[in-house]
Scaffold this motif. Structure first.
Motif, PDB file in Angstrom:
ATOM      1  N   ASN A  86      -4.403  -4.517   0.949  1.00  0.00           N
ATOM      2  CA  ASN A  86      -4.518  -3.713  -0.315  1.00  0.00           C
ATOM      3  C   ASN A  86      -5.404  -2.580  -0.342  1.00  0.00           C
ATOM      4  OD1 ASN A  86      -5.059  -3.135  -3.334  1.00  0.00           O
ATOM      5  ND2 ASN A  86      -2.787  -3.601  -2.954  1.00  0.00           N
ATOM      6  N   LEU A  87      -4.831  -1.364  -0.540  1.00  0.00           N
ATOM      7  CA  LEU A  87      -5.804  -0.054  -0.425  1.00  0.00           C
ATOM      8  C   LEU A  87      -6.664  -0.201  -1.492  1.00  0.00           C
ATOM      9  CD1 LEU A  87      -3.523   2.500   1.115  1.00  0.00           C
ATOM     10  CD2 LEU A  87      -5.276   1.104   2.137  1.00  0.00           C
ATOM     11  N   ALA A 258      11.938  -2.416  -6.497  1.00  0.00           N
ATOM     12  CA  ALA A 258      11.024  -3.602  -6.934  1.00  0.00           C
ATOM     13  C   ALA A 258      10.395  -3.916  -5.448  1.00  0.00           C
ATOM     14  CB  ALA A 258      11.671  -4.828  -7.190  1.00  0.00           C
ATOM     15  N   GLU A 259      11.428  -3.969  -4.276  1.00  0.00           N
ATOM     16  CA  GLU A 259      10.742  -3.927  -2.816  1.00  0.00           C
ATOM     17  C   GLU A 259       9.733  -2.849  -2.354  1.00  0.00           C
ATOM     18  OE1 GLU A 259      13.108  -5.923   0.844  1.00  0.00           O
ATOM     19  OE2 GLU A 259      13.350  -3.681   0.727  1.00  0.00           O
ATOM     20  N   HIS A 260      10.013  -1.854  -2.781  1.00  0.00           N
ATOM     21  CA  HIS A 260       9.035  -0.744  -2.508  1.00  0.00           C
ATOM     22  C   HIS A 260       7.784  -1.037  -3.194  1.00  0.00           C
ATOM     23  CE1 HIS A 260      13.032   2.026  -1.798  1.00  0.00           C
ATOM     24  NE2 HIS A 260      12.640   0.960  -0.718  1.00  0.00           N
ATOM     25  N   ILE A 264       4.010  -1.399  -1.530  1.00  0.00           N
ATOM     26  CA  ILE A 264       2.705  -0.866  -1.947  1.00  0.00           C
ATOM     27  C   ILE A 264       1.558  -1.900  -2.011  1.00  0.00           C
ATOM     28  CG2 ILE A 264       1.660   0.764  -3.453  1.00  0.00           C
ATOM     29  CD1 ILE A 264       3.593   2.128  -1.502  1.00  0.00           C
ATOM     30  N   LEU A 265       1.849  -2.809  -2.810  1.00  0.00           N
ATOM     31  CA  LEU A 265       0.920  -3.780  -3.149  1.00  0.00           C
ATOM     32  C   LEU A 265       0.120  -4.455  -1.979  1.00  0.00           C
ATOM     33  CD1 LEU A 265       2.343  -5.566  -6.217  1.00  0.00           C
ATOM     34  CD2 LEU A 265       0.151  -4.327  -6.063  1.00  0.00           C
ATOM     35  N   LEU A 266       1.076  -4.492  -0.865  1.00  0.00           N
ATOM     36  CA  LEU A 266       0.672  -4.999   0.553  1.00  0.00           C
ATOM     37  C   LEU A 266      -0.028  -4.207   1.593  1.00  0.00           C
ATOM     38  CD1 LEU A 266       3.656  -6.984   1.217  1.00  0.00           C
ATOM     39  CD2 LEU A 266       1.711  -7.945   0.104  1.00  0.00           C
ATOM     40  N   GLY A 267      -0.103  -2.825   1.010  1.00  0.00           N
ATOM     41  CA  GLY A 267      -0.520  -1.729   1.716  1.00  0.00           C
ATOM     42  C   GLY A 267       0.108  -1.398   2.935  1.00  0.00           C
ATOM     43  N   PRO A 270       7.023   1.628   2.348  1.00  0.00           N
ATOM     44  CA  PRO A 270       8.141   0.892   1.889  1.00  0.00           C
ATOM     45  C   PRO A 270       9.290   0.914   3.094  1.00  0.00           C
ATOM     46  CG  PRO A 270       7.747   2.453   0.150  1.00  0.00           C
ATOM     47  CD  PRO A 270       6.643   2.553   1.209  1.00  0.00           C
ATOM     48  N   ALA A 271       9.228   2.094   4.141  1.00  0.00           N
ATOM     49  CA  ALA A 271       9.954   1.809   5.267  1.00  0.00           C
ATOM     50  C   ALA A 271       9.635   0.983   6.039  1.00  0.00           C
ATOM     51  CB  ALA A 271      10.033   3.186   6.140  1.00  0.00           C
ATOM     52  N   ALA A 272       8.628   0.203   6.135  1.00  0.00           N
ATOM     53  CA  ALA A 272       7.793  -0.777   7.242  1.00  0.00           C
ATOM     54  C   ALA A 272       8.027  -2.055   6.566  1.00  0.00           C
ATOM     55  CB  ALA A 272       6.690  -0.429   7.314  1.00  0.00           C
ATOM     56  N   PHE A 273       8.794  -2.288   5.348  1.00  0.00           N
ATOM     57  CA  PHE A 273       8.620  -3.660   4.820  1.00  0.00           C
ATOM     58  C   PHE A 273       9.970  -3.846   4.368  1.00  0.00           C
ATOM     59  CE2 PHE A 273       8.315  -5.996   0.773  1.00  0.00           C
ATOM     60  CZ  PHE A 273       7.493  -7.214   1.312  1.00  0.00           C
TER      61      PHE A 273
END
Length: 487
Positions: A86-87, A258-260, A264-267, A270-273
């Motif tokens: 997380n950044l 919500a997934e996006h 972001i919370l995971l650092g 969105p395209a990679a998660f």
């Protein structure tokens, strides 16, 4: 040749310096005492047996991996990934490192500053310094120097130590804020996860509804083709099917957003998660009614507010010390010579003691009220931080009360909603039977099925609210709890 210092002056100077040095480290900061906070014996929304004690900040108490109480491996994995990437957490860690560096910088003023240097100077002495006539000529010369220097300011009246205390308290405040940020991100990840699972449950619910509507529409199309029903009933069936598909697409849109947010919370971008769909299960976790009796010891935001108050108190001492003298000692020891080749000869050794620049003892006499303004400002900052501390404590109690009430009432509401879902399903089955027997129109069936969908949707939303309220309660009590041992 320098004039000799009269003996009586030497006798007077050394006792003065000795007296001033004995004051070194004496702090002028007020005795620190956090303001008293009215702490209730128990929370209004908690069972009467859950008693609370007057708490003191103890930020080093470990909180543990509280999310593991939900027994969800996917959530465990998400929390670990957020902690690592997380950044906002990385920025918080950098702010903490800055505070620690500033604390070390403030502490360095307690020690002598030692350096070395070498180089030439070009100079022409004045006739007066050489005891010559006023119109006499003096020659320009080059003086080579290689020497070590030392500078030290005695900590009279605790000016430096008060600054160190303030820097230390600020560092502890930043550390508490970092823990508060950790807890906030952990809670945000858990809430985002449960919100995503809520949307998965709603998506599954609408998928089943769409299937039922499609079967019903096909049936009505066949009956219309056979002339058994009117076009009005077929149009109503098609309307219900299109409406269900539209609402299903709306849920899918919300889930994508919500997934996006979770990515972001995971650092991650969105395209990679991507998180596979999994409907929310009802959370059975019960936060113990006893809760930790040391709420104020566990809340990192309360610890941060208390440390900000301690730093402001120490800065009052720094402001007060400006009214008293400052003693600066400097010296140099090394070699100096007119010729570079003679620089390191024994006969070229030299030393200087006393202020190389400025004065030994300094004290402003008139400053237009600047020092008093500094003291007044320091007192005002302390009053502000004291009010912030008390407000933070009150807000903490409110958050716990709110979430205890949410969970208590959500439990009753969920039970009532389960009854509503059961009744709606029963009514839908009865309307289907009556429609097949020809005693009611298809409009009654549509209304009954719409009621089932509505009640099931509310049930899913209540389950999600209960999960989020549980997370909020854990966050409100500081990130964990201790289950009392069975007696």
């Amino acid at each position: 040749m320098q004039a000799a210092v009269p003996r009586y002056q030497k006798i007077a100077i050394f006792p003065l310096l000795a007296a001033l040095l004995t004051l070194a480290g004496c702090s002028l900061a007020p005795t620190y005492q956090p303001p008293q906070v009215d702490t209730p014996a128990a929370f209004k929304e908690a069972p009467a047996k859950g008693q609370w004690k007057t708490a003191e900040p103890a930020e080093n108490i470990p909180r543990g991996e509280w999310w593991k109480a939900f027994a969800d491996p996917t959530l465990d994995d998400l929390e670990s990934r957020a902690a690592a990437a997380n950044l906002d957490l990385k920025a918080g860690a950098a702010r903490l490192a800055q505070a620690r560096a500033l604390q070390q910088n403030a502490r360095s003023a307690l020690f002598p500053q030692i350096g070395i240097g070498a180089g030439p100077t070009r100079q022409r002495p004045s006739p007066a310094s050489q005891r010559l006539a006023a119109d006499a000529e003096t020659s320009i010369s080059t003086l080579w120097r290689a020497q070590g220097t030392v500078a030290y300011e005695a900590d009279l009246f605790g000016r430096i130590s008060s600054g160190v205390d303030a820097a230390k308290a600020t560092t502890e405040q930043r550390e508490a804020l970092f823990h508060s940020l950790q807890l906030a991100i952990q809670a945000d990840v858990a809430q985002a996860y449960f919100s995503l699972r809520e949307l998965d449950a709603l998506s599954a619910l609408y998928a089943d509804t769409v299937k039922l509507r499609e079967q019903s529409t096909r049936l009505f199309q066949r009956r219309f083709d056979e002339g058994d029903i009117s076009e009005l009933e077929l149009a109503r069936s098609r309307t219900e099917l299109a409406s269900a598909r539209s609402e299903a697409l709306g849920i899918a849109r919300q889930r994508a957003v919500a997934e996006h947010s979770l990515a972001i919370l995971l650092g991650q971008a969105p395209a990679a998660f991507a998180l596979p769909a999994q409907p929310l299960n009802r959370v059975s976790l019960q936060v113990p009614a006893g809760l930790p009796s040391a709420l104020l010891e566990r809340r990192p935001d309360i610890a941060a507010a208390e440390r900000a108050m301690a730093a402001a108190n120490a800065r009052i001492g720094t402001a007060r010390a400006a009214f008293f003298p400052r003693l600066s000692l400097t010296g140099a020891l090394g070699y100096e010579s007119n010729e570079l080749g003679d620089l390191f000869k024994w006969s070229s050794r030299a030393f200087v003691m006393g202020p190389l620049v400025g004065t030994l003892l300094s004290l402003p006499i008139f400053d237009g009220g600047a020092r008093q303004a500094g003291v007044d400002q320091a007192h005002a900052v302390y009053a502000e931080e004291a009010a912030n501390y008390q407000q933070t404590v009150l807000r903490a109690f409110k958050e716990v009360e709110d979430n205890l009430a949410h969970l208590r009432l959500l439990g009753d509401q969920t039970q009532a909603q389960d009854d509503a879902v059961g009744s709606a399903r029963r009514a839908a089955r009865l309307s289907q039977i009556q429609y097949r027997e020809g005693s009611v129109s298809h409009l009654n069936v549509i209304d009954a099925e719409r009621s089932v969908l509505q009640q099931e949707r509310v049930a899913v939303q209540l389950d999600a609210e209960r999960a989020r309220a549980t997370v909020n309660l854990i966050r409100a009590i500081g990130g964990g709890w201790v289950t009392p041992a069975a007696s």
